[in-house]
Design a protein around this motif. Structure first.
Motif, mmCIF file in Angstrom:
data_model
loop_
_atom_site.group_PDB
_atom_site.id
_atom_site.type_symbol
_atom_site.label_atom_id
_atom_site.label_comp_id
_atom_site.label_asym_id
_atom_site.label_seq_id
_atom_site.Cartn_x
_atom_site.Cartn_y
_atom_site.Cartn_z
ATOM 1 N N LEU A 86 0.723 -1.183 0.052
ATOM 2 C CA LEU A 86 -0.056 -0.029 0.067
ATOM 3 C C LEU A 86 0.857 1.257 -0.024
ATOM 4 O O LEU A 86 0.682 2.320 -0.640
ATOM 5 C CB LEU A 86 -0.871 -0.001 1.359
ATOM 6 N N GLU A 87 1.876 1.393 0.871
ATOM 7 C CA GLU A 87 2.649 2.598 0.825
ATOM 8 C C GLU A 87 3.410 2.795 -0.677
ATOM 9 O O GLU A 87 3.606 3.847 -1.065
ATOM 10 C CB GLU A 87 3.832 2.274 1.961
ATOM 11 N N THR A 88 3.902 1.587 -1.260
ATOM 12 C CA THR A 88 4.390 1.809 -2.699
ATOM 13 C C THR A 88 3.395 2.353 -3.454
ATOM 14 O O THR A 88 3.665 3.590 -4.320
ATOM 15 C CB THR A 88 4.761 0.513 -2.938
ATOM 16 N N SER A 416 0.492 16.988 -0.762
ATOM 17 C CA SER A 416 1.501 16.268 -0.165
ATOM 18 C C SER A 416 1.825 16.731 1.492
ATOM 19 O O SER A 416 2.686 16.180 2.211
ATOM 20 C CB SER A 416 2.613 16.857 -0.832
ATOM 21 N N THR A 417 0.977 17.762 1.792
ATOM 22 C CA THR A 417 1.239 18.082 3.212
ATOM 23 C C THR A 417 0.330 17.438 4.314
ATOM 24 O O THR A 417 0.907 16.627 5.184
ATOM 25 C CB THR A 417 0.779 19.601 3.591
ATOM 26 N N ASN A 418 -1.010 17.355 4.038
ATOM 27 C CA ASN A 418 -1.965 16.784 5.141
ATOM 28 C C ASN A 418 -2.989 16.192 4.311
ATOM 29 O O ASN A 418 -4.184 15.677 4.863
ATOM 30 C CB ASN A 418 -2.716 17.732 5.934
ATOM 31 N N GLY A 419 -2.609 15.509 3.010
ATOM 32 C CA GLY A 419 -3.607 14.916 2.321
ATOM 33 C C GLY A 419 -3.491 13.318 2.775
ATOM 34 O O GLY A 419 -3.035 12.904 3.498
ATOM 35 N N ILE A 420 -4.588 12.725 2.196
ATOM 36 C CA ILE A 420 -4.923 11.268 2.784
ATOM 37 C C ILE A 420 -3.842 10.623 2.439
ATOM 38 O O ILE A 420 -3.347 9.531 3.376
ATOM 39 C CB ILE A 420 -6.217 10.635 2.112
ATOM 40 N N GLY A 421 -3.196 10.539 1.260
ATOM 41 C CA GLY A 421 -2.115 9.613 1.062
ATOM 42 C C GLY A 421 -0.659 10.054 1.706
ATOM 43 O O GLY A 421 -0.158 8.906 2.225
ATOM 44 N N ALA A 422 -0.444 11.212 2.014
ATOM 45 C CA ALA A 422 0.730 11.558 3.112
ATOM 46 C C ALA A 422 0.266 11.152 4.142
ATOM 47 O O ALA A 422 1.440 10.556 4.790
ATOM 48 C CB ALA A 422 0.779 13.109 2.786
ATOM 49 N N LYS A 423 -0.818 11.349 4.810
ATOM 50 C CA LYS A 423 -0.920 10.801 6.375
ATOM 51 C C LYS A 423 -0.917 9.238 6.477
ATOM 52 O O LYS A 423 -0.369 8.630 7.221
ATOM 53 C CB LYS A 423 -2.493 11.288 6.712
ATOM 54 N N THR A 429 4.842 3.822 7.332
ATOM 55 C CA THR A 429 6.279 4.246 7.906
ATOM 56 C C THR A 429 6.317 3.895 9.468
ATOM 57 O O THR A 429 7.407 2.995 9.628
ATOM 58 C CB THR A 429 6.830 5.348 7.249
ATOM 59 N N ASN A 430 5.672 4.526 10.186
ATOM 60 C CA ASN A 430 5.978 4.392 11.703
ATOM 61 C C ASN A 430 5.439 3.056 12.072
ATOM 62 O O ASN A 430 6.101 2.400 13.154
ATOM 63 C CB ASN A 430 4.889 5.273 12.335
ATOM 64 N N PHE A 431 4.607 2.340 11.340
ATOM 65 C CA PHE A 431 4.180 0.937 11.738
ATOM 66 C C PHE A 431 5.274 -0.079 11.282
ATOM 67 O O PHE A 431 5.484 -1.147 12.049
ATOM 68 C CB PHE A 431 2.928 0.575 10.961
ATOM 69 N N THR A 432 5.722 -0.072 10.308
ATOM 70 C CA THR A 432 6.497 -1.173 9.410
ATOM 71 C C THR A 432 8.236 -0.747 9.661
ATOM 72 O O THR A 432 8.825 -1.539 9.379
ATOM 73 C CB THR A 432 6.374 -1.247 8.066
ATOM 74 N N GLN A 433 8.491 0.467 9.875
ATOM 75 C CA GLN A 433 10.016 0.685 9.855
ATOM 76 C C GLN A 433 10.700 -0.173 11.226
ATOM 77 O O GLN A 433 10.042 -0.513 12.064
ATOM 78 C CB GLN A 433 10.353 2.310 10.178
ATOM 79 N N THR A 434 11.962 -0.067 11.045
ATOM 80 C CA THR A 434 12.728 -0.863 12.252
ATOM 81 C C THR A 434 12.330 -0.060 13.519
ATOM 82 O O THR A 434 12.596 1.185 13.408
ATOM 83 C CB THR A 434 14.279 -0.717 11.624
ATOM 84 N N GLY A 435 12.092 -0.676 14.471
ATOM 85 C CA GLY A 435 11.756 -0.088 15.698
ATOM 86 C C GLY A 435 10.382 0.342 15.869
ATOM 87 O O GLY A 435 9.994 1.020 17.013
ATOM 88 N N GLY A 436 9.816 0.179 14.923
ATOM 89 C CA GLY A 436 8.325 0.634 14.838
ATOM 90 C C GLY A 436 7.537 -0.327 15.367
ATOM 91 O O GLY A 436 7.845 -1.276 16.054
#
Length: 508
Positions: A86-88, A416-423, A429-436
């Motif tokens: 989904l992120e991609t 790109s600031t507060n759009g649905i895609g950006a959020k 990223t916060n869920f899947t990153q190392t340490g997430g």
């Protein structure tokens, strides 16, 4: 951390304990039989049953926990993969690129193609090409193939860059000089070849880059044993107006010829003259690349029309792909947290706090819309509705209408600031990153598995110790029971029993 344990693993544990209890009852019957007339015990079965009955609960609990941990780790891997996909797919929906999706179309002629990217502006332009950019190529006069030309140094320049080539007895033929040029350190892009014609061998020098400034010059220095080497000197002069380069040969009797001149592409945009050192023109119109070929140069000049327009088909495809990927995440989470009444197996992440947090965060973003001043633009405003099961559904007619007639709203929803895609992208990223969150849960489960391995080792040691202890005790008991049985038989023989008067009674 989830406290849900796989019901199938728990059932297996209960079955193991029940089987061990049955084995224990059978083994204890061996003791009863030994005490009531049999001469020996089934020591191995008795020891195995006693040890299993004492440790079966721990063994089953560990196995169930290991199975549960591994199943949850696999489940988080599945969830992470769906979120990553989904992120991609959110790339152009999170960086504002969706609003900069354009088509570029040429009409009215041939020889020009165009592409549009970020920074382009919808509009129409008139384009006329008078010449295309070319790379310089120089051809020397003839030499014999094995002719030795002498020794010295060739100082070769391409535009403002230069390099030196040493010529000696090892490379002073036409072919040797070509190889030395091609292999020289610092060569900025001069390619040397040998063309063998009916009149002899010719050295050809060509520039790897086009444009009026990419001219080739050769200065011959420190010549000894000159047998044609000095004739390789040539000076090229670039046109100051972007036209063709010119050359002056060092030796007119062995002159170079210019088989292809160095020149810029020359063209006009809406009547404004412009030039480019390459035929891939990127600087004339913002966000547009024009690719020029010789077919565009005609007499009289042909004016072609470039039309830059919003690419609504690609935009719709990008949004539909996002919806499909988001729905995959929703259904994946539903499967992982599935509860079925009466079923022996439930979803591996049923009740898991991490999964619930991810699910609620994504749902909140999807349902919340995007603030644009005093207006809130939602997915619903561009034809995407939220279903009862949490998935999204696209109304293609409404979406295409929004892309065509209300592009500002679409751009707002996916800004790109507060759009649905950006959020969404930031959250994923916060869920899947190392340490997430997912990494933290997976690390905790792996730590638990490591601890279970240590506990299993300790339990195995305890089982071995207990087996040895019980084996010694029941072997001794078995020996005692056998001795007692023999003594009993002997005494009965002497003194008699229920059905015998005994040897002593007979002899009294």
């Amino acid at each position: 951390m989830s406290t849900i344990t796989s019901s199938s693993a728990a059932s297996a544990a209960s079955a193991t304990v029940a089987a061990d209890n049955a084995a224990l009852q059978q083994a204890m019957q061996s003791v009863i039989s030994g005490a009531t007339g049999n001469s020996s015990l089934d020591v191995n079965s008795l020891v195995t049953a006693l040890v299993n009955s004492k440790t079966a609960g721990q063994v089953a609990a560990m196995a169930a926990k290991q199975s549960s941990d591994n199943t949850q780790i696999s489940a988080f891997g599945t969830l992470s993969a769906a979120l990553g996909a989904l992120e991609t797919g959110l790339s152009s929906l999170s960086n504002g690129g969706l609003a900069s999706t354009f088509t570029a179309t040429m009409t009215g002629g041939t020889g020009i193609t165009a592409t549009a990217k970020t920074g382009a502006v919808a509009g129409s332009y008139s384009v006329a090409v008078s010449q295309i950019a070319t790379a310089q190529a120089l051809t020397s006069s003839k030499f014999t193939a094995n002719q030795t030309l002498g020794s010295g140094t060739l100082a070769i320049s391409l535009g403002s860059k230069s390099f030196n080539v040493s010529i000696d007895s090892s490379n002073n033929t036409v072919a040797g000089i070509a190889a030395a040029i091609n292999g020289a350190t610092g060569n900025p892009g001069v390619t040397a070849t040998v063309v063998n014609g009916t009149d002899g061998a010719h050295l050809v020098l060509a520039s790897s880059g086009s444009g009026a400034a990419s001219t080739i010059s050769v200065a011959v220095n420190n010549v000894t044993g000159d047998n044609g080497l000095s004739s390789l000197g040539v000076t090229s002069t670039a046109s100051t107006t972007g036209g063709q380069s010119s050359i002056v040969s060092a030796n007119s009797s062995n002159a170079w010829t210019q088989s292809s001149a160095a020149q810029d592409a020359e063209f006009s945009i809406n009547g404004i003259a412009a030039s480019s050192s390459t035929n891939a023109v990127t600087s004339a119109i913002a966000g547009v690349t024009l690719n020029l070929t010789s077919a565009a140069v005609t007499t009289p000049a042909t004016t072609q029309t470039l039309t830059v327009a919003t690419d609504t088909a690609t935009q719709a495809s990008t949004i539909n792909n996002f919806v499909s990927l988001y729905n995959t995440v929703v259904t994946t989470m539903g499967t992982l947290a599935q509860y079925t009444s009466g079923a022996t197996t439930q979803g591996p992440l049923l009740g898991d706090s991490t999964l619930n947090t991810i699910k609620n965060t994504l749902a909140s973003i999807i349902a919340g819309g995007v603030k644009d001043g005093s207006t809130t633009n939602s997915l619903g405003s561009i034809g995407i509705s939220l279903q009862a099961d949490g998935t999204l559904q696209v109304d293609s007619t409404a979406l295409n209408n929004a892309l065509t007639n209300n592009s500002a709203t679409v751009a707002s929803v996916f800004n790109s600031t507060n759009g649905i895609g950006a959020k969404l992208s930031t959250s994923i990223t916060n869920f899947t990153q190392t340490g997430g969150m997912i990494d933290a849960r997976t690390s905790a489960l792996n730590s638990d598995l490591k601890s279970l391995t240590t506990q299993q080792t300790s339990l195995n040691d305890y089982i071995a110790q207990l087996t040895s202890q019980y084996s010694a005790q029941f072997t001794a008991l078995n020996t005692l029971m056998a001795t007692t049985s023999n003594n009993s038989a002997y005494l009965t023989q002497l003194f008699g029993g229920t059905n015998s008067a005994g040897a002593l009674a007979t002899n009294k």
